[in-house]
Design a protein around this motif. Structure first.
Motif, PDB file in Angstrom:
ATOM      1  N   ILE A  18       0.860  -1.183   0.000  1.00 13.83           N
ATOM      2  CA  ILE A  18       0.000   0.000   0.000  1.00 13.83           C
ATOM      3  C   ILE A  18       0.898   1.235   0.000  1.00 13.83           C
ATOM      4  CG2 ILE A  18      -1.757   1.277   1.299  1.00 13.83           C
ATOM      5  CD1 ILE A  18      -2.805  -1.353   0.116  1.00 13.83           C
ATOM      6  N   PRO A  19       0.664   2.181  -0.909  1.00 14.23           N
ATOM      7  CA  PRO A  19       1.496   3.389  -0.927  1.00 14.23           C
ATOM      8  C   PRO A  19       1.520   4.086   0.436  1.00 14.23           C
ATOM      9  CG  PRO A  19       0.187   3.262  -2.920  1.00 14.23           C
ATOM     10  CD  PRO A  19      -0.308   2.168  -2.008  1.00 14.23           C
ATOM     11  N   THR A  20       2.676   4.619   0.758  1.00 19.10           N
ATOM     12  CA  THR A  20       2.910   5.239   2.065  1.00 19.10           C
ATOM     13  C   THR A  20       1.863   6.282   2.413  1.00 19.10           C
ATOM     14  OG1 THR A  20       5.267   4.895   1.700  1.00 19.10           O
ATOM     15  CG2 THR A  20       4.660   6.399   3.463  1.00 19.10           C
ATOM     16  N   ARG A  21       1.430   7.051   1.432  1.00 19.76           N
ATOM     17  CA  ARG A  21       0.493   8.141   1.734  1.00 19.76           C
ATOM     18  C   ARG A  21      -0.846   7.655   2.280  1.00 19.76           C
ATOM     19  NH1 ARG A  21      -2.138  10.536  -3.607  1.00 19.76           N
ATOM     20  NH2 ARG A  21      -2.338   8.642  -4.835  1.00 19.76           N
ATOM     21  N   TYR A  22      -1.169   6.368   2.097  1.00 14.10           N
ATOM     22  CA  TYR A  22      -2.421   5.820   2.623  1.00 14.10           C
ATOM     23  C   TYR A  22      -2.237   5.068   3.940  1.00 14.10           C
ATOM     24  CZ  TYR A  22      -3.937   6.480  -2.225  1.00 14.10           C
ATOM     25  OH  TYR A  22      -4.217   6.998  -3.460  1.00 14.10           O
ATOM     26  N   ARG A  23      -1.033   4.654   4.242  1.00 12.50           N
ATOM     27  CA  ARG A  23      -0.808   3.766   5.390  1.00 12.50           C
ATOM     28  C   ARG A  23      -1.222   4.385   6.719  1.00 12.50           C
ATOM     29  NH1 ARG A  23       5.114   1.370   3.846  1.00 12.50           N
ATOM     30  NH2 ARG A  23       4.497   0.618   1.783  1.00 12.50           N
ATOM     31  N   ASP A  24      -0.817   5.625   6.975  1.00 11.79           N
ATOM     32  CA  ASP A  24      -1.183   6.266   8.244  1.00 11.79           C
ATOM     33  C   ASP A  24      -2.688   6.418   8.362  1.00 11.79           C
ATOM     34  OD1 ASP A  24       1.432   6.430   9.093  1.00 11.79           O
ATOM     35  OD2 ASP A  24       1.702   8.500   8.404  1.00 11.79           O
ATOM     36  N   TRP A  25      -3.319   6.837   7.273  1.00 10.09           N
ATOM     37  CA  TRP A  25      -4.771   7.010   7.285  1.00 10.09           C
ATOM     38  C   TRP A  25      -5.458   5.686   7.589  1.00 10.09           C
ATOM     39  CZ3 TRP A  25      -9.024   5.211   4.589  1.00 10.09           C
ATOM     40  CH2 TRP A  25     -10.205   5.928   4.768  1.00 10.09           C
ATOM     41  N   LEU A  26      -5.014   4.607   6.930  1.00 12.59           N
ATOM     42  CA  LEU A  26      -5.609   3.291   7.177  1.00 12.59           C
ATOM     43  C   LEU A  26      -5.351   2.828   8.608  1.00 12.59           C
ATOM     44  CD1 LEU A  26      -4.766   1.521   3.807  1.00 12.59           C
ATOM     45  CD2 LEU A  26      -7.042   2.152   4.634  1.00 12.59           C
ATOM     46  N   GLY A  27      -4.164   3.119   9.119  1.00 18.42           N
ATOM     47  CA  GLY A  27      -3.865   2.759  10.505  1.00 18.42           C
ATOM     48  C   GLY A  27      -4.761   3.492  11.484  1.00 18.42           C
ATOM     49  N   ASP A  28      -4.959   4.781  11.250  1.00 17.68           N
ATOM     50  CA  ASP A  28      -5.801   5.583  12.134  1.00 17.68           C
ATOM     51  C   ASP A  28      -7.279   5.229  11.994  1.00 17.68           C
ATOM     52  OD1 ASP A  28      -3.519   6.904  12.945  1.00 17.68           O
ATOM     53  OD2 ASP A  28      -3.872   8.661  11.671  1.00 17.68           O
ATOM     54  N   THR A  29      -7.712   4.967  10.777  1.00 18.56           N
ATOM     55  CA  THR A  29      -9.129   4.750  10.496  1.00 18.56           C
ATOM     56  C   THR A  29      -9.604   3.356  10.877  1.00 18.56           C
ATOM     57  OG1 THR A  29      -8.979   6.301   8.663  1.00 18.56           O
ATOM     58  CG2 THR A  29     -10.860   4.840   8.658  1.00 18.56           C
ATOM     59  N   CYS A  30      -8.785   2.351  10.595  1.00 22.92           N
ATOM     60  CA  CYS A  30      -9.261   0.972  10.777  1.00 22.92           C
ATOM     61  C   CYS A  30      -8.176   0.033  11.302  1.00 22.92           C
ATOM     62  CB  CYS A  30      -9.834   0.446   9.469  1.00 22.92           C
ATOM     63  SG  CYS A  30      -8.641   0.458   8.114  1.00 22.92           S
ATOM     64  N   GLN A  31      -7.152   0.594  11.930  1.00 23.77           N
ATOM     65  CA  GLN A  31      -6.035  -0.193  12.461  1.00 23.77           C
ATOM     66  C   GLN A  31      -5.425  -1.100  11.386  1.00 23.77           C
ATOM     67  OE1 GLN A  31      -9.169  -0.254  14.349  1.00 23.77           O
ATOM     68  NE2 GLN A  31      -8.329   1.665  15.106  1.00 23.77           N
ATOM     69  N   GLY A  32      -5.473  -0.645  10.135  1.00 21.92           N
ATOM     70  CA  GLY A  32      -4.890  -1.397   9.031  1.00 21.92           C
ATOM     71  C   GLY A  32      -5.696  -2.610   8.604  1.00 21.92           C
ATOM     72  N   LEU A  86      -2.924  -4.944   7.074  1.00 21.85           N
ATOM     73  CA  LEU A  86      -1.588  -4.579   6.617  1.00 21.85           C
ATOM     74  C   LEU A  86      -0.553  -5.211   7.539  1.00 21.85           C
ATOM     75  CD1 LEU A  86      -1.997  -0.770   5.829  1.00 21.85           C
ATOM     76  CD2 LEU A  86      -2.193  -2.710   4.273  1.00 21.85           C
ATOM     77  N   ASP A  87       0.527  -5.715   6.946  1.00 20.21           N
ATOM     78  CA  ASP A  87       1.616  -6.223   7.778  1.00 20.21           C
ATOM     79  C   ASP A  87       2.510  -5.049   8.189  1.00 20.21           C
ATOM     80  OD1 ASP A  87       3.327  -5.668   5.618  1.00 20.21           O
ATOM     81  OD2 ASP A  87       3.594  -7.778   5.076  1.00 20.21           O
ATOM     82  N   LYS A  88       3.575  -5.331   8.907  1.00 19.19           N
ATOM     83  CA  LYS A  88       4.451  -4.268   9.416  1.00 19.19           C
ATOM     84  C   LYS A  88       5.121  -3.474   8.303  1.00 19.19           C
ATOM     85  CE  LYS A  88       5.316  -6.595  13.755  1.00 19.19           C
ATOM     86  NZ  LYS A  88       6.254  -7.276  14.621  1.00 19.19           N
ATOM     87  N   SER A  89       5.207  -4.064   7.119  1.00 17.92           N
ATOM     88  CA  SER A  89       5.816  -3.380   5.973  1.00 17.92           C
ATOM     89  C   SER A  89       4.787  -2.667   5.105  1.00 17.92           C
ATOM     90  CB  SER A  89       6.592  -4.385   5.120  1.00 17.92           C
ATOM     91  OG  SER A  89       7.627  -4.978   5.873  1.00 17.92           O
ATOM     92  N   GLY A  90       3.528  -2.643   5.551  1.00 14.70           N
ATOM     93  CA  GLY A  90       2.480  -1.962   4.790  1.00 14.70           C
ATOM     94  C   GLY A  90       1.976  -2.750   3.596  1.00 14.70           C
TER      95      GLY A  90
END
Length: 152
Positions: A18-32, A86-90
């Motif tokens: 997953i591109p980096t620009r989405y990873r934080d949002w996905l982590g915050d929104t749905c814990q990945g 998402l795994d630890k590497s996104g």
């Protein structure tokens, strides 16, 4: 919000990064966490953040299991639905049955659609965009109220 078209690769294990620009949002929104299923109108997959998927499930639950059309929709959407995170590497694992359904090869396109992603084989995406641009909006038919009122 999920927007933009991103050319990415599907690795030999069936994972996409997953591109980096989405990873934080996905982590915050749905814990990945997310759910991937088929698109019943296009040869692609739909990837919903878990919170968005729960809304879809509520709508599907409200459909009648005795109505053949509604049951067919439930069977297809829920039958292919696969939870992942998402795994630890996104990276996100795409199930083999889903990859086969969308005919995904190594080069894929991850396309943001506000509340979800579409995942396309790159060649199929390019053909779809070409067709969409050539076809334009239909003429001689009644536009939906949403399209009549839409402006940029």
């Amino acid at each position: 919000m999920l927007r933009g078209a991103n050319a990415i690769n599907l690795d030999t294990k069936g994972r996409i990064a997953i591109p980096t620009r989405y990873r934080d949002w996905l982590g915050d929104t749905c814990q990945g966490q997310f759910v991937c299923t088929i698109d019943i109108q296009s040869p692609c997959l739909l990837i919903y953040p878990l919170n968005e998927w729960l809304l879809i499930e509520t709508k599907l639950r409200a459909l009648s299991s005795t109505n053949p059309q509604e049951r067919r929709l439930q069977r297809l959407i829920l039958g292919y639905a696969t939870e992942s995170e998402l795994d630890k590497s996104g990276r996100a694992l795409i199930a083999p049955t889903l990859r086969q359904h969308a005919k995904l090869q190594k080069k894929v396109m991850l396309v943001g659609q506000l509340n979800k992603f579409e995942l396309w084989d790159e060649d199929m995406w390019n053909q779809q965009i070409k067709n969409d641009l050539e076809d334009g909006l239909p003429t001689g038919i009644e536009l939906s109220s949403g399209l009549r009122e839409f402006s940029l």
